[in-house]
Design a protein around this motif. Structure first.
Motif, PDB file in Angstrom:
ATOM      1  N   CYS A 199       0.844  -1.206   0.000  1.00  0.00           N
ATOM      2  CA  CYS A 199       0.000   0.000   0.000  1.00  0.00           C
ATOM      3  C   CYS A 199       0.877   1.253   0.000  1.00  0.00           C
ATOM      4  O   CYS A 199       1.797   1.383   0.810  1.00  0.00           O
ATOM      5  CB  CYS A 199      -0.897  -0.018   1.237  1.00  0.00           C
ATOM      6  N   ASN A 200       0.585   2.167  -0.930  1.00  0.00           N
ATOM      7  CA  ASN A 200       1.280   3.450  -0.947  1.00  0.00           C
ATOM      8  C   ASN A 200       0.522   4.457  -0.099  1.00  0.00           C
ATOM      9  O   ASN A 200      -0.694   4.572  -0.215  1.00  0.00           O
ATOM     10  CB  ASN A 200       1.379   3.980  -2.382  1.00  0.00           C
ATOM     11  N   VAL A 201       1.259   5.169   0.745  1.00  0.00           N
ATOM     12  CA  VAL A 201       0.623   6.141   1.635  1.00  0.00           C
ATOM     13  C   VAL A 201       1.162   7.539   1.346  1.00  0.00           C
ATOM     14  O   VAL A 201       2.383   7.755   1.331  1.00  0.00           O
ATOM     15  CB  VAL A 201       0.854   5.789   3.117  1.00  0.00           C
ATOM     16  N   TYR A 202       0.237   8.444   1.097  1.00  0.00           N
ATOM     17  CA  TYR A 202       0.569   9.840   0.811  1.00  0.00           C
ATOM     18  C   TYR A 202      -0.011  10.720   1.906  1.00  0.00           C
ATOM     19  O   TYR A 202      -1.165  10.547   2.300  1.00  0.00           O
ATOM     20  CB  TYR A 202      -0.033  10.277  -0.532  1.00  0.00           C
ATOM     21  N   VAL A 203       0.791  11.672   2.380  1.00  0.00           N
ATOM     22  CA  VAL A 203       0.325  12.623   3.386  1.00  0.00           C
ATOM     23  C   VAL A 203       0.271  14.004   2.735  1.00  0.00           C
ATOM     24  O   VAL A 203       1.282  14.498   2.234  1.00  0.00           O
ATOM     25  CB  VAL A 203       1.271  12.649   4.609  1.00  0.00           C
ATOM     26  N   TYR A 204      -0.902  14.614   2.737  1.00  0.00           N
ATOM     27  CA  TYR A 204      -1.085  15.951   2.171  1.00  0.00           C
ATOM     28  C   TYR A 204      -1.096  16.983   3.294  1.00  0.00           C
ATOM     29  O   TYR A 204      -1.912  16.884   4.215  1.00  0.00           O
ATOM     30  CB  TYR A 204      -2.387  16.010   1.363  1.00  0.00           C
ATOM     31  N   TYR A 205      -0.200  17.948   3.211  1.00  0.00           N
ATOM     32  CA  TYR A 205       0.023  18.845   4.348  1.00  0.00           C
ATOM     33  C   TYR A 205       0.130  20.308   3.931  1.00  0.00           C
ATOM     34  O   TYR A 205       0.397  20.608   2.779  1.00  0.00           O
ATOM     35  CB  TYR A 205       1.295  18.432   5.085  1.00  0.00           C
ATOM     36  N   MET A 206      -0.040  21.183   4.921  1.00  0.00           N
ATOM     37  CA  MET A 206       0.265  22.613   4.763  1.00  0.00           C
ATOM     38  C   MET A 206       1.675  22.889   5.262  1.00  0.00           C
ATOM     39  O   MET A 206       2.498  23.466   4.581  1.00  0.00           O
ATOM     40  CB  MET A 206      -0.722  23.462   5.575  1.00  0.00           C
ATOM     41  N   ASP A 207       1.908  22.532   6.537  1.00  0.00           N
ATOM     42  CA  ASP A 207       3.248  22.532   7.136  1.00  0.00           C
ATOM     43  C   ASP A 207       3.336  21.232   7.917  1.00  0.00           C
ATOM     44  O   ASP A 207       2.361  20.825   8.540  1.00  0.00           O
ATOM     45  CB  ASP A 207       3.426  23.696   8.129  1.00  0.00           C
ATOM     46  N   ILE A 208       4.487  20.609   7.895  1.00  0.00           N
ATOM     47  CA  ILE A 208       4.669  19.418   8.718  1.00  0.00           C
ATOM     48  C   ILE A 208       5.165  19.852  10.092  1.00  0.00           C
ATOM     49  O   ILE A 208       6.208  20.492  10.209  1.00  0.00           O
ATOM     50  CB  ILE A 208       5.666  18.446   8.061  1.00  0.00           C
ATOM     51  N   ARG A 209       4.400  19.497  11.110  1.00  0.00           N
ATOM     52  CA  ARG A 209       4.712  19.982  12.458  1.00  0.00           C
ATOM     53  C   ARG A 209       5.109  18.855  13.403  1.00  0.00           C
ATOM     54  O   ARG A 209       4.596  18.742  14.519  1.00  0.00           O
ATOM     55  CB  ARG A 209       3.518  20.776  13.002  1.00  0.00           C
ATOM     56  N   THR A 210       6.010  18.029  12.953  1.00  0.00           N
ATOM     57  CA  THR A 210       6.568  16.977  13.817  1.00  0.00           C
ATOM     58  C   THR A 210       7.668  17.614  14.659  1.00  0.00           C
ATOM     59  O   THR A 210       8.853  17.384  14.451  1.00  0.00           O
ATOM     60  CB  THR A 210       7.145  15.850  12.957  1.00  0.00           C
ATOM     61  N   TYR A 211       7.242  18.421  15.616  1.00  0.00           N
ATOM     62  CA  TYR A 211       8.173  19.294  16.336  1.00  0.00           C
ATOM     63  C   TYR A 211       9.058  18.537  17.328  1.00  0.00           C
ATOM     64  O   TYR A 211       8.779  17.409  17.717  1.00  0.00           O
ATOM     65  CB  TYR A 211       7.405  20.406  17.044  1.00  0.00           C
ATOM     66  N   GLY A 212      10.126  19.189  17.723  1.00  0.00           N
ATOM     67  CA  GLY A 212      11.014  18.647  18.742  1.00  0.00           C
ATOM     68  C   GLY A 212      11.635  17.330  18.297  1.00  0.00           C
ATOM     69  O   GLY A 212      12.048  17.164  17.153  1.00  0.00           O
ATOM     70  N   LEU A 213      11.668  16.363  19.191  1.00  0.00           N
ATOM     71  CA  LEU A 213      12.294  15.077  18.881  1.00  0.00           C
ATOM     72  C   LEU A 213      11.405  14.184  18.022  1.00  0.00           C
ATOM     73  O   LEU A 213      11.816  13.091  17.633  1.00  0.00           O
ATOM     74  CB  LEU A 213      12.685  14.356  20.177  1.00  0.00           C
ATOM     75  N   TYR A 214      10.169  14.611  17.725  1.00  0.00           N
ATOM     76  CA  TYR A 214       9.332  13.847  16.801  1.00  0.00           C
ATOM     77  C   TYR A 214       9.908  13.901  15.378  1.00  0.00           C
ATOM     78  O   TYR A 214       9.579  13.059  14.545  1.00  0.00           O
ATOM     79  CB  TYR A 214       7.902  14.398  16.742  1.00  0.00           C
ATOM     80  N   GLU A 215      10.721  14.931  15.107  1.00  0.00           N
ATOM     81  CA  GLU A 215      11.202  15.167  13.750  1.00  0.00           C
ATOM     82  C   GLU A 215      11.859  13.937  13.118  1.00  0.00           C
ATOM     83  O   GLU A 215      11.445  13.475  12.068  1.00  0.00           O
ATOM     84  CB  GLU A 215      12.191  16.341  13.757  1.00  0.00           C
ATOM     85  N   ASP A 216      12.870  13.400  13.778  1.00  0.00           N
ATOM     86  CA  ASP A 216      13.524  12.264  13.124  1.00  0.00           C
ATOM     87  C   ASP A 216      12.784  10.954  13.376  1.00  0.00           C
ATOM     88  O   ASP A 216      12.723  10.093  12.513  1.00  0.00           O
ATOM     89  CB  ASP A 216      15.014  12.165  13.474  1.00  0.00           C
ATOM     90  N   LYS A 217      12.145  10.846  14.552  1.00  0.00           N
ATOM     91  CA  LYS A 217      11.454   9.594  14.880  1.00  0.00           C
ATOM     92  C   LYS A 217      10.223   9.368  13.997  1.00  0.00           C
ATOM     93  O   LYS A 217       9.853   8.230  13.719  1.00  0.00           O
ATOM     94  CB  LYS A 217      11.049   9.604  16.358  1.00  0.00           C
TER      95      LYS A 217
END
Lengths: 350, 350
Positions: A199-217
């Motif tokens: 299954c291919n998964v696409y995420v449609y976003y305005m800004d990606i807000r995986t802030y702090g240590l969520y960024e790389d994880k």
């Protein structure tokens, strides 16, 4: 002076407050309008939590079990607080059953209400059965049934996750950001890819807000290890060609219109203020901020205060919040309430 | 059993932990390597804080004053902890003076280190005097001198704020997001526009992460009330034409190269792990996570734990953190440590 603290709401913040007060030797009355404890993660059937990766039923279920096993916590389910009178150290709370409780302080952990995607009709929820919410996908995962198209039970081959459904959207009166949906969506995208490698998964976003240590994880891992694709876009509508769902909009980076078929479209729904907040504010005599969340007092001199002395607040009742921060705030509010019982801690007021 | 808790670090988290423990009637030893309390907001001279709008000297300075005035807090300045032995409820901490303290628990609130922009040389810091950091702009504001170009003291007419300096940048080993720089930068941009209404302020970003309720208070207000301009861009370098600074890069939305003159360029610097963390980890016998922050134990059963029982952690020591959340975590950690003294609360361990 009463040694009991009223905790309103049995989600992560309320469970944390209760757990902490128990450890300090206090009596707690934990009131929840639902017929079981656990709040959104349990009642809505969340799957693996961010960032621990633990199943909600284990992580939050464990908190529930510890609180329920505590002899100094009285759990009151299926009821609301209908009146709250008195002063710090000597309040009287009236339950919907009519029972009156003497409590020294109260902690409002009344949480949020999931955004209802029906309020964003052009994105297809309620019209097409294969347009679902992040909460529904969590339920598919936590139930063990796996991610399937509701229309016919097939495994989807192409899934679109639309961010900011009920967030950052002034047209529908939600101008706030719901804080955690980007990270939760990255997590869900990875889980789908693990369960359904085709299954291919696409995420449609305005800004990606995986802030702090969520960024790389979450953001990097989802792209690099799990091949999730992120597309900055403005989505106009979700329709159907009779076979598949069609997502229409504009790719903001290449400035081109997009019309892309999917088997399943997932709304990353935001966190609305709890629908009960007006009632809670009237009952407890506290103020709400302009969006309808419970207004928090300044934090520097006393943590977790509201506009009424001896009444505290923690977690998503204040605004969109993560589970970890809700737990920290619950514990902090527990300590603040404990201070009121001891007559020692400054209690916040406007 | 000792009734004293060691708090390492006198910033917002440490002050909050100390304040909370005092309110619970506990003795606290607050150790800071600096010669004064307050942590980054005081030592680095921050201006108005997000989201309260209060001056750091009042908000955090007030916390310092309350802690210093408390008879049950002993403040030890200009020293480190060089050894930490024993068990929960009965630890011995050795200070750099050689003094040994008996404490029941410890809370590590050792914070972060500001990213040093010299490590991003192509963006002009250290080469051009009018390339400054957000911290330097905060100092210009909090000193009352106002925002001026360091080269000649003139009022800038065009200011560029570059986000993610030392954050989300794998080339220089910082793959995390520093969480609060977007919001702080929006706040600084508004403050510049208020002080210098003729000055145009541009913010260059990858993603705008004014998450939660910061969205309308900072992102929208800065654009609509203060006319701050946001440009999604990849910045290649900052040079000079002899008169003004030149920002070169690519506007990611229109896919065009940009070469734009400015009077002042501000680096929105990120939060590195505290440079002392390896030493702190060795002294306290605790683990660090992969980037070098102090590793937090799972939060569901016991808040603010580390990999060693009876040793807790709060605030930016765990990872990039806001002041409000650091204060909540400090109070939560205070309650956790209090539980150890009472022998009641579960203490986290790996």
């Amino acid at each position: 002076m009463s040694e009991s603290v009223l905790v309103l709401g049995g989600g992560p913040a309320g469970l944390s407050a209760a757990q902490a007060l128990v450890a300090a030797g206090q009596q707690v009355v934990l009131v929840d309008k639902a017929d079981r404890l656990g709040g959104a993660p349990i009642l809505s059937g969340y799957a693996r939590l961010v960032p621990s990766g633990e199943w909600a039923r284990d992580a939050i279920g464990g908190m529930v079990a510890r609180v329920e096993a505590s002899p100094t916590v009285r759990v009151v389910l299926g009821q609301k607080v209908t009146a709250f009178d008195g002063q710090p150290g000597a309040f009287t709370a009236t339950l919907s059953s009519g029972e009156r409780l003497k409590v020294g302080a109260a902690i409002l952990c009344s949480g949020f209400t999931h955004f209802d995607s029906v309020n964003k009709p052009e994105w297809g929820f309620g019209t097409y059965p294969d347009v679902v919410t992040t909460t529904q996908v969590e339920q598919m995962m936590s139930s063990g049934k796996g991610v399937r198209c509701p229309s016919d039970g097939r495994k989807p081959k192409r899934v679109a996750i639309l961010l900011c459904v009920g967030s950052r959207d002034r047209q529908i009166g939600r101008e706030w950001c719901s804080k955690i949906c980007c990270t939760v969506s990255a997590n869900i995208a990875m889980e789908i890819r693990e369960e359904l490698p085709d299954c291919n998964v696409y995420v449609y976003y305005m800004d990606i807000r995986t802030y702090g240590l969520y960024e790389d994880k979450y953001y990097w891992e989802s792209q690099e290890l799990h091949k999730v694709k992120y597309i900055k876009a403005r989505i106009a509508e979700v329709t159907s060609d009779g076979q598949r769902l069609i997502v229409k909009g504009e790719d903001t980076l290449v400035k081109r219109p997009i019309t892309i078929p999917f088997d399943m479209v997932v709304h990353a729904i935001g966190m609305d203020p709890n629908l009960d907040n007006l009632e809670i504010a009237a009952t407890f005599g506290i103020k709400l901020e302009k969006h309808g969340h419970i207004q928090r007092a300044p934090t520097y001199s006393a943590m977790c205060g509201t506009s009424r002395r001896g009444v505290f607040v923690a977690g998503a009742a204040i605004g969109p919040e993560t589970i970890d921060d809700s737990i920290a705030q619950g514990q902090a509010a527990g300590f603040a309430a404990f201070g009121v019982l001891r007559g020692a801690m400054p209690v916040a007021a406007e």
